[in-house]
Design an enzyme around this catalytic site. Structure first.
Site, mmCIF file in Angstrom:
data_model
loop_
_atom_site.group_PDB
_atom_site.id
_atom_site.type_symbol
_atom_site.label_atom_id
_atom_site.label_comp_id
_atom_site.label_asym_id
_atom_site.label_seq_id
_atom_site.Cartn_x
_atom_site.Cartn_y
_atom_site.Cartn_z
ATOM 1 N N HIS A 129 2.765 9.588 -6.935
ATOM 2 C CA HIS A 129 3.265 8.538 -6.457
ATOM 3 C C HIS A 129 2.827 7.649 -7.898
ATOM 4 O O HIS A 129 1.647 8.015 -8.335
ATOM 5 C CB HIS A 129 3.068 7.321 -5.841
ATOM 6 C CG HIS A 129 3.151 7.446 -4.649
ATOM 7 N ND1 HIS A 129 3.965 9.191 -3.809
ATOM 8 C CD2 HIS A 129 4.343 6.861 -3.639
ATOM 9 C CE1 HIS A 129 4.566 9.045 -2.939
ATOM 10 N NE2 HIS A 129 5.313 7.969 -3.023
ATOM 11 N N PRO A 130 3.446 6.925 -8.884
ATOM 12 C CA PRO A 130 2.985 6.035 -9.585
ATOM 13 C C PRO A 130 2.046 4.545 -9.586
ATOM 14 O O PRO A 130 1.920 4.534 -8.237
ATOM 15 C CB PRO A 130 4.309 5.312 -10.924
ATOM 16 C CG PRO A 130 5.416 5.338 -9.447
ATOM 17 C CD PRO A 130 5.073 6.851 -8.412
ATOM 18 N N SER A 183 11.514 3.413 -7.090
ATOM 19 C CA SER A 183 10.118 3.055 -7.688
ATOM 20 C C SER A 183 10.424 1.474 -8.362
ATOM 21 O O SER A 183 10.245 0.968 -7.574
ATOM 22 C CB SER A 183 9.313 3.623 -8.004
ATOM 23 O OG SER A 183 8.010 4.836 -7.535
ATOM 24 N N GLU A 201 11.618 -0.816 -5.917
ATOM 25 C CA GLU A 201 10.581 -0.941 -5.332
ATOM 26 C C GLU A 201 9.392 -1.916 -5.853
ATOM 27 O O GLU A 201 9.385 -3.186 -5.137
ATOM 28 C CB GLU A 201 10.103 0.125 -4.110
ATOM 29 C CG GLU A 201 10.366 0.855 -3.034
ATOM 30 C CD GLU A 201 10.070 2.365 -3.076
ATOM 31 O OE1 GLU A 201 11.354 3.038 -2.618
ATOM 32 O OE2 GLU A 201 9.032 2.640 -4.030
ATOM 33 N N VAL A 225 -0.916 3.717 -2.428
ATOM 34 C CA VAL A 225 0.523 3.899 -1.931
ATOM 35 C C VAL A 225 0.649 2.970 -0.959
ATOM 36 O O VAL A 225 -0.315 2.764 -0.095
ATOM 37 C CB VAL A 225 0.738 5.066 -1.737
ATOM 38 C CG1 VAL A 225 2.253 4.641 -1.530
ATOM 39 C CG2 VAL A 225 1.025 6.145 -2.905
ATOM 40 N N ALA A 274 3.625 0.051 0.962
ATOM 41 C CA ALA A 274 5.026 0.653 1.381
ATOM 42 C C ALA A 274 5.413 -1.861 1.250
ATOM 43 O O ALA A 274 4.641 -2.493 1.292
ATOM 44 C CB ALA A 274 5.761 0.293 2.443
ATOM 45 N N VAL A 275 5.786 -1.375 0.099
ATOM 46 C CA VAL A 275 5.355 -3.298 -1.264
ATOM 47 C C VAL A 275 6.231 -3.534 0.620
ATOM 48 O O VAL A 275 6.545 -4.861 -0.032
ATOM 49 C CB VAL A 275 5.900 -2.750 -2.149
ATOM 50 C CG1 VAL A 275 4.489 -2.117 -2.157
ATOM 51 C CG2 VAL A 275 7.240 -2.358 -2.658
HETATM 52 N N1 GUN Z 1 4.887 1.354 -2.681
HETATM 53 C C1 GUN Z 1 6.683 1.833 -2.983
HETATM 54 N N2 GUN Z 1 6.677 1.979 -4.040
HETATM 55 C C2 GUN Z 1 5.602 2.775 -4.418
HETATM 56 C C3 GUN Z 1 5.325 2.850 -6.056
HETATM 57 O O1 GUN Z 1 6.064 3.636 -6.672
HETATM 58 N N3 GUN Z 1 3.868 3.613 -6.133
HETATM 59 C C4 GUN Z 1 3.081 3.170 -4.993
HETATM 60 N N4 GUN Z 1 2.191 3.237 -5.487
HETATM 61 N N5 GUN Z 1 3.279 2.639 -4.293
HETATM 62 C C5 GUN Z 1 4.902 2.156 -3.274
#
Ligand code: GUN
Length: 181
Positions: A78-79, A95, A98, A131, A133-134
């Site tokens: 994950h970035p 990503s 999100e 990480v 879930a945003v």
């Molecule tokens: N939550 C949703 N997308 C991402 C993402 O791309 N990176 C991280 N770190 N958390 C996330």
């Protein structure tokens, strides 16, 4: 509204796909980790898995059952949130949307600096990126969760990150089913 349909279905239907076609269409549900889709396909897909939540359950189970080293590799794929790759436009499509959905592309210089400091502290402590879930969270809520999770021990945080990644995958599958409905 498509959300009124009780039996929202993925297209193409997972249960009708060969392994290669399934990986082509759903291999990116777990960030840079198509082995999760492969393990789900090998576990056996039925028409029940054409529903996003049922497929999400099966894919999530593969990650829960994986060795800790494999779990950590998925976290590491994950970035950073509001990180340099995001600023440079180098994220996957999912990503990107999100992070933008949570307004992370609109951070002030001070907020970017706060994310940069937290990302560095978190990776220093745990050895993998933060990480979460945003969806439904704004920058303030994300920063608060970030600071709180920094206090966790390593085992708790690995479990939390995996739970969040499974939730991210579920939301991605639901979004794809709604797109095509
Ligand atoms: N939550 C949703 N997308 C991402 C993402 O791309 N990176 C991280 N770190 N958390 C996330």
């Amino acid at each position: 509204m498509s959300s009124h349909h009780a039996a929202l279905c993925l297209h193409p239907r997972p249960s009708e796909l060969s392994l290669n076609a399934f990986i082509d269409h759903y291999g990116d549900i777990y960030e840079h980790s198509p082995w999760v889709a492969q393990a789900a396909w090998e576990a056996g897909l039925t028409s029940a898995h054409d529903a996003p939540d049922t497929l999400a359950d099966l894919m999530g189970l593969q990650l829960q059952q994986a060795r800790s080293g494999q779990q950590i590799s998925v976290i590491q794929a994950h970035p950073d949130l509001a990180g340099k790759a995001a600023l440079a436009g180098e994220l996957t499509q999912d990503s990107t949307s999100e992070q933008a959905g949570a307004g992370l592309d609109q951070c002030s210089p001070e907020e970017f600096a706060r994310f940069e400091a937290l990302n560095a502290s978190y990776k220093e402590k745990f050895g993998f990126p933060f990480v979460i879930a945003v969806k439904g969270l704004d920058r303030h809520a994300i920063l608060q969760a970030f600071a709180e999770r920094l206090d966790n021990d390593a085992a708790t945080e690995r479990r939390t990150a995996i739970e969040q990644i499974i939730r991210i995958a579920r939301l991605r599958l639901r979004a794809r089913a709604e797109q095509k409905a």
